[in-house]
Each structure stands twice: as C-alpha cells, then as structure tokens.
Design a protein around this motif. Sequence first.
Motif, PDB file in Angstrom:
ATOM      1  N   ALA A 190       0.864  -1.218   0.132  1.00  0.00           N
ATOM      2  CA  ALA A 190       0.002   0.130   0.014  1.00  0.00           C
ATOM      3  C   ALA A 190       0.892   1.350  -0.006  1.00  0.00           C
ATOM      4  CB  ALA A 190      -0.965  -0.050   1.185  1.00  0.00           C
ATOM      5  N   LEU A 191       1.753   1.282   0.853  1.00  0.00           N
ATOM      6  CA  LEU A 191       2.893   2.274   0.733  1.00  0.00           C
ATOM      7  C   LEU A 191       3.599   2.701  -0.642  1.00  0.00           C
ATOM      8  CD1 LEU A 191       4.403   4.563   2.415  1.00  0.00           C
ATOM      9  CD2 LEU A 191       5.943   2.770   2.894  1.00  0.00           C
ATOM     10  N   VAL A 208       1.481   6.590  -7.085  1.00  0.00           N
ATOM     11  CA  VAL A 208       0.498   7.547  -7.577  1.00  0.00           C
ATOM     12  C   VAL A 208       0.873   8.918  -7.273  1.00  0.00           C
ATOM     13  CG1 VAL A 208      -1.867   8.380  -7.047  1.00  0.00           C
ATOM     14  CG2 VAL A 208      -1.199   5.580  -7.204  1.00  0.00           C
ATOM     15  N   GLY A 209       1.559   9.152  -6.046  1.00  0.00           N
ATOM     16  CA  GLY A 209       1.786  10.394  -6.030  1.00  0.00           C
ATOM     17  C   GLY A 209       3.121  10.991  -6.788  1.00  0.00           C
ATOM     18  N   VAL A 225       4.430  14.408 -11.527  1.00  0.00           N
ATOM     19  CA  VAL A 225       4.722  14.576 -12.989  1.00  0.00           C
ATOM     20  C   VAL A 225       3.859  14.978 -13.880  1.00  0.00           C
ATOM     21  CG1 VAL A 225       5.405  13.036 -15.058  1.00  0.00           C
ATOM     22  CG2 VAL A 225       6.691  12.492 -12.927  1.00  0.00           C
ATOM     23  N   LEU A 226       2.635  14.541 -13.845  1.00  0.00           N
ATOM     24  CA  LEU A 226       1.573  15.374 -14.631  1.00  0.00           C
ATOM     25  C   LEU A 226       1.378  16.725 -14.300  1.00  0.00           C
ATOM     26  CD1 LEU A 226      -1.323  12.605 -14.312  1.00  0.00           C
ATOM     27  CD2 LEU A 226       0.189  13.339 -16.311  1.00  0.00           C
ATOM     28  N   VAL A 227       1.372  17.406 -12.935  1.00  0.00           N
ATOM     29  CA  VAL A 227       1.498  18.733 -12.699  1.00  0.00           C
ATOM     30  C   VAL A 227       2.804  19.613 -13.350  1.00  0.00           C
ATOM     31  CG1 VAL A 227       1.400  20.416 -10.498  1.00  0.00           C
ATOM     32  CG2 VAL A 227       0.016  18.367 -10.538  1.00  0.00           C
TER      33      VAL A 227
END
Length: 56
Positions: free
Chosen positions: A12-13, A19-20, A25-27
């Motif tokens: 999960a970590l 995801v973070g 990268v997208l921002v």
Amino acid sequence: MSEPTVMYALLALALALGVGAGLVVLVIGELRWEARNRLPRCTTCGEHHHRHAAHR
C-alpha cells in the motif's frame, strides 16, 4: 503484526508513493506546457507579445 499484514502495508505504501509521483509528473508537465505557450513579457516595453517584435 503478522507477515502478510506487513507485506500488504508495504504494498500500500509503494502504491501510494507511485500514485503521488505520477501526479507530480503530470502537474509539472502541465505547468511547463502553460509556461511554454504564454506570451513573454517584453524587456523593452513591458507588454506581452511575441519575441522578435517590430520595435527591436
């Protein structure tokens, strides 16, 4: 804690970190795109227009 619980916690970590990182990268890509497409401020007159303006 049992071993499967620790493994699920690590999974999960890792997923959350992935995801973070993807969102970062997208921002950054979006910010670079906006900066590249906006008109620059002229250092001669202070207005916004394309480079190599006629008044140079």
